[in-house]
Design a protein around this motif. Structure first.
Motif, PDB file in Angstrom:
ATOM      1  N   PHE A  15       0.837  -1.201   0.000  1.00 62.25           N
ATOM      2  CA  PHE A  15       0.000   0.000   0.000  1.00 62.25           C
ATOM      3  C   PHE A  15       0.877   1.259   0.000  1.00 62.25           C
ATOM      4  O   PHE A  15       0.635   2.208  -0.742  1.00 62.25           O
ATOM      5  N   PHE A  16       1.923   1.244   0.837  1.00 64.80           N
ATOM      6  CA  PHE A  16       2.820   2.393   0.910  1.00 64.80           C
ATOM      7  C   PHE A  16       3.529   2.611  -0.430  1.00 64.80           C
ATOM      8  O   PHE A  16       3.627   3.737  -0.923  1.00 64.80           O
ATOM      9  N   THR A  17       4.006   1.515  -1.022  1.00 61.19           N
ATOM     10  CA  THR A  17       4.729   1.614  -2.299  1.00 61.19           C
ATOM     11  C   THR A  17       3.843   2.233  -3.381  1.00 61.19           C
ATOM     12  O   THR A  17       4.299   3.028  -4.197  1.00 61.19           O
ATOM     13  N   LEU A  18       2.562   1.886  -3.365  1.00 60.36           N
ATOM     14  CA  LEU A  18       1.652   2.374  -4.413  1.00 60.36           C
ATOM     15  C   LEU A  18       1.262   3.833  -4.224  1.00 60.36           C
ATOM     16  O   LEU A  18       1.138   4.578  -5.192  1.00 60.36           O
ATOM     17  N   PHE A  19       1.049   4.269  -2.984  1.00 59.03           N
ATOM     18  CA  PHE A  19       0.395   5.575  -2.773  1.00 59.03           C
ATOM     19  C   PHE A  19       1.255   6.644  -2.086  1.00 59.03           C
ATOM     20  O   PHE A  19       0.806   7.770  -1.903  1.00 59.03           O
ATOM     21  N   ALA A  20       2.485   6.301  -1.700  1.00 60.23           N
ATOM     22  CA  ALA A  20       3.314   7.296  -0.997  1.00 60.23           C
ATOM     23  C   ALA A  20       3.844   8.349  -1.971  1.00 60.23           C
ATOM     24  O   ALA A  20       3.914   8.112  -3.174  1.00 60.23           O
ATOM     25  N   LYS A  21       4.187   9.501  -1.430  1.00 63.81           N
ATOM     26  CA  LYS A  21       4.791  10.579  -2.227  1.00 63.81           C
ATOM     27  C   LYS A  21       6.075  11.035  -1.538  1.00 63.81           C
ATOM     28  O   LYS A  21       6.235  10.838  -0.335  1.00 63.81           O
ATOM     29  N   GLY A  22       6.958  11.680  -2.301  1.00 64.60           N
ATOM     30  CA  GLY A  22       8.236  12.096  -1.730  1.00 64.60           C
ATOM     31  C   GLY A  22       8.443  13.593  -1.694  1.00 64.60           C
ATOM     32  O   GLY A  22       9.467  14.067  -1.196  1.00 64.60           O
ATOM     33  N   GLU A  23       7.472  14.367  -2.246  1.00 65.32           N
ATOM     34  CA  GLU A  23       7.675  15.826  -2.271  1.00 65.32           C
ATOM     35  C   GLU A  23       6.672  16.529  -1.369  1.00 65.32           C
ATOM     36  O   GLU A  23       5.664  15.951  -0.970  1.00 65.32           O
ATOM     37  N   VAL A  24       6.980  17.782  -1.049  1.00 63.97           N
ATOM     38  CA  VAL A  24       6.083  18.565  -0.189  1.00 63.97           C
ATOM     39  C   VAL A  24       4.738  18.726  -0.901  1.00 63.97           C
ATOM     40  O   VAL A  24       4.682  19.104  -2.068  1.00 63.97           O
ATOM     41  N   GLN A  25       3.661  18.411  -0.181  1.00 63.89           N
ATOM     42  CA  GLN A  25       2.323  18.490  -0.772  1.00 63.89           C
ATOM     43  C   GLN A  25       1.846  19.949  -0.841  1.00 63.89           C
ATOM     44  O   GLN A  25       2.229  20.781  -0.019  1.00 63.89           O
ATOM     45  N   ASN A  26       0.989  20.228  -1.825  1.00 60.58           N
ATOM     46  CA  ASN A  26       0.520  21.609  -2.036  1.00 60.58           C
ATOM     47  C   ASN A  26      -0.118  22.208  -0.781  1.00 60.58           C
ATOM     48  O   ASN A  26       0.092  23.382  -0.467  1.00 60.58           O
ATOM     49  N   TRP A  27      -0.902  21.399  -0.066  1.00 65.84           N
ATOM     50  CA  TRP A  27      -1.613  21.943   1.099  1.00 65.84           C
ATOM     51  C   TRP A  27      -0.660  22.315   2.239  1.00 65.84           C
ATOM     52  O   TRP A  27      -1.049  22.992   3.190  1.00 65.84           O
ATOM     53  N   ALA A  28       0.595  21.844   2.162  1.00 69.33           N
ATOM     54  CA  ALA A  28       1.551  22.127   3.242  1.00 69.33           C
ATOM     55  C   ALA A  28       2.400  23.353   2.946  1.00 69.33           C
ATOM     56  O   ALA A  28       3.292  23.688   3.714  1.00 69.33           O
ATOM     57  N   ASP A  40       2.744  27.587   1.808  1.00 71.41           N
ATOM     58  CA  ASP A  40       2.081  28.858   2.098  1.00 71.41           C
ATOM     59  C   ASP A  40       1.042  29.271   1.063  1.00 71.41           C
ATOM     60  O   ASP A  40      -0.053  29.688   1.399  1.00 71.41           O
ATOM     61  N   ASN A  41       1.400  29.125  -0.228  1.00 71.26           N
ATOM     62  CA  ASN A  41       0.549  29.719  -1.259  1.00 71.26           C
ATOM     63  C   ASN A  41      -0.786  29.022  -1.437  1.00 71.26           C
ATOM     64  O   ASN A  41      -1.607  29.430  -2.238  1.00 71.26           O
ATOM     65  N   HIS A  42      -1.036  27.950  -0.669  1.00 69.30           N
ATOM     66  CA  HIS A  42      -2.332  27.277  -0.817  1.00 69.30           C
ATOM     67  C   HIS A  42      -3.273  27.542   0.345  1.00 69.30           C
ATOM     68  O   HIS A  42      -4.448  27.205   0.286  1.00 69.30           O
ATOM     69  N   HIS A  43      -2.740  28.127   1.404  1.00 70.56           N
ATOM     70  CA  HIS A  43      -3.553  28.528   2.570  1.00 70.56           C
ATOM     71  C   HIS A  43      -4.546  27.472   3.002  1.00 70.56           C
ATOM     72  O   HIS A  43      -5.702  27.733   3.263  1.00 70.56           O
ATOM     73  N   GLY A  44      -4.049  26.223   3.044  1.00 74.40           N
ATOM     74  CA  GLY A  44      -4.876  25.170   3.640  1.00 74.40           C
ATOM     75  C   GLY A  44      -5.978  24.647   2.744  1.00 74.40           C
ATOM     76  O   GLY A  44      -6.746  23.815   3.162  1.00 74.40           O
ATOM     77  N   HIS A  45      -6.085  25.101   1.471  1.00 75.53           N
ATOM     78  CA  HIS A  45      -7.134  24.557   0.617  1.00 75.53           C
ATOM     79  C   HIS A  45      -6.485  23.786  -0.540  1.00 75.53           C
ATOM     80  O   HIS A  45      -6.614  24.133  -1.683  1.00 75.53           O
ATOM     81  N   GLY A  46      -5.739  22.772  -0.168  1.00 72.98           N
ATOM     82  CA  GLY A  46      -4.977  22.039  -1.186  1.00 72.98           C
ATOM     83  C   GLY A  46      -5.747  20.894  -1.766  1.00 72.98           C
ATOM     84  O   GLY A  46      -6.934  20.737  -1.574  1.00 72.98           O
ATOM     85  N   HIS A  47      -4.983  20.042  -2.487  1.00 71.20           N
ATOM     86  CA  HIS A  47      -5.602  18.887  -3.135  1.00 71.20           C
ATOM     87  C   HIS A  47      -5.714  17.741  -2.149  1.00 71.20           C
ATOM     88  O   HIS A  47      -4.853  17.584  -1.343  1.00 71.20           O
TER      89      HIS A  47
END
Length: 495
Positions: A473-486, A488-495
């Motif tokens: 499950f981890f191999t299929l769905f994990a990510k390695g980069e900073v997510q948009n919601w984390a 500043d420019n998304h102000h908590g309304h990310g994907h």
């Protein structure tokens, strides 16, 4: 030479690649020296903090043997007759000055399990508080509280089972904030390409704490009496707290003795990774599939980890008829292997990313697969070797050792996907990951009513299957980069 600008711009755009944005362009090659650096001092002090924390956590399981009147436990002996006796039944005389209590096996189970009921409660609040007030004080007070409660263990035992259960739950409350608080601190202190090294050093203290406190608690019980186990580790915890408060700072900016060069190096490496928002974007966090990939992996890994920690001594004593408690060294060996593996895999993971250009997600996947499928295979093997206890010890050791790879896999992936909220994310995943410690042993007990090897094979196979599922499950769905919601420019309304 890598193109530094390209790495920088990726971070400002959408999630277009797996790799964590590299450090700050041209400065990357000249990382601040390791020797005497503030960030490595933090890692070493954290190492000793987690050492103390786990010593405070596991000392009761050793002392309990001496606290209980042996005649009480003889009544509910479930030893199987499938294997020949290995242990010499001769009892060596030792200090008998400690008070004895009439606690049956079920009562002992409640005493040992009560820790988790406190531990699970403070995970998410701990992560949230660390993001608001900083991790230094929270982590320090968590360990100080646990140490102080530990000093009162003999008194609580005297007052009765209820008092001891409440005290252990309070210790769990104290320990529950520690991992989220440490993750929150590393979000400000760990340059992306040094994360695996720094975090594996700090968290490896937990394994070494287990390695040393298991036999040491036995020695203290043997030559003095069980009360001194709690006094000794409690005082060590208070001493560590004084050092921690004196030396450590929440962020590089507030550190008194950090060099300007190191401060610049850390701050610029994290420049585009941290959000300045104080409010936690709860909804995007809970909707984030990469976070749930860590949750599933963490839950699955801990299922096997707790099966090994709590049930293998029982299996070896009651099925293989080899008493691990008679040999503190053997019960500590697997955790020594895990400690060594954590330190080495942290070095290897960062080398793969910095020198070999492996993407962050690629390293996290490889290390999680080795650290979860390896232990699963050897756990199943331990169930199918019949009565060979030396092989059982070998397989148990290999299984626990390989689990050390996960410290550079899913264990620190929270910092890859949302450094600003790493403490909160760890609080969420560790809440789920505490559940196996509470229900795993109960399920295993119900699956082994007759205590046969075949029943135990089912227990081991279930644990292994859960581990393999978590790894996939981890191999299929994990990510390695900073997510948009984390960011500043998304102000908590990310994907």
């Amino acid at each position: 030479m890598r193109a530094p600008l390209r790495a920088q711009t990726l971070n400002d755009g959408e999630e277009s690649t797996d790799s964590t944005p590299l450090l700050q362009g041209p400065r990357q090659a000249e990382a601040a020296p390791v020797c005497c650096s503030a960030r490595y001092n933090l890692a070493i002090l954290a190492f000793f903090g987690f050492f103390v924390l786990y010593a405070l956590r596991v000392n009761l399981s050793v002392a309990l043997v001496d606290m209980v009147d042996s005649n009480t436990t003889l009544a509910d002996n479930r030893t199987s007759k499938e294997c020949a006796e290995h242990s010499a039944p001769v009892k060596v005389p030792h200090s008998q000055t400690g008070k004895k209590y009439q606690w049956d096996a079920e009562t002992q189970g409640w005493i040992l399990g009560s820790f988790f009921y406190g531990y699970i409660v403070t995970q998410i609040p701990g992560g949230y508080l660390a993001s608001r007030v900083g991790g230094k004080l929270l982590l320090g007070l968590g360990i100080l509280g646990t140490a102080v409660f530990t000093l009162f263990t003999p008194l609580a035992a005297d007052l009765g089972v209820g008092a001891l259960i409440v005290l252990r739950a309070l210790e769990g409350l104290g320990e529950g904030v520690t991992f989220p608080a440490m993750h929150a601190m590393w979000s400000s202190w760990a340059p992306p390409l040094e994360r695996s090294k720094l975090l594996s050093i700090s968290y490896a203290g937990a394994q070494l704490g287990t390695v040393i406190s298991l036999p040491l608690s036995g020695i203290i019980c043997y030559y003095m009496n069980w009360t001194y186990v709690f006094y000794f580790f409690g005082i060590v915890g208070i001493f560590w707290f004084i050092l921690w408060i004196w030396i450590v700072s929440d962020t590089p900016e507030t550190h008194k003795t950090i060099s300007n060069y190191e401060k610049e190096y850390i701050l610029s490496s994290l420049k585009n990774q941290l959000s300045s928002q104080k409010s936690v974007p709860w909804l995007p966090i809970l909707k984030s599939l990469p976070l749930w990939a860590i949750v599933v992996a963490h839950f699955s890994y801990n299922w096997t980890f707790y099966t090994l920690l709590t049930l293998l001594p029982t299996y070896m004593k009651e099925i293989l008829r080899f008493n691990v408690q008679e040999n503190g060294f053997l019960s500590a060996v697997p955790y020594f292997g895990c400690w060594l593996c954590m330190i080495l895999s942290g070095q290897a993971a960062d080398t793969l990313r910095a020198k070999w250009n492996f993407s962050t997600i690629c390293v996290r996947r490889i290390f999680s697969l080795i650290g979860m499928i390896g232990p699963a295979a050897f756990l199943v093997a331990a169930g199918f070797i019949g009565c060979d206890y030396s092989l059982a010890v070998a397989f148990l050791t290999i299984s626990t050792t390989l689990g050390g790879f996960c410290s550079s896999g899913f264990s620190i992936n929270h910092l890859d996907i949302a450094p600003s909220y790493a403490g909160v994310l760890l609080g969420i995943t560790n809440t789920f990951a505490t559940i196996p410690g509470m229900i795993g042993p109960v399920i295993a007990k119900s699956l082994t009513p007759n205590n046969t090897i075949r029943e135990w094979q089912i227990v081991f196979c279930i644990a292994a299957a859960i581990n393999v599922f978590g790894a996939i499950f981890f191999t299929l769905f994990a990510k390695g980069e900073v997510q948009n919601w984390a960011l500043d420019n998304h102000h908590g309304h990310g994907h």
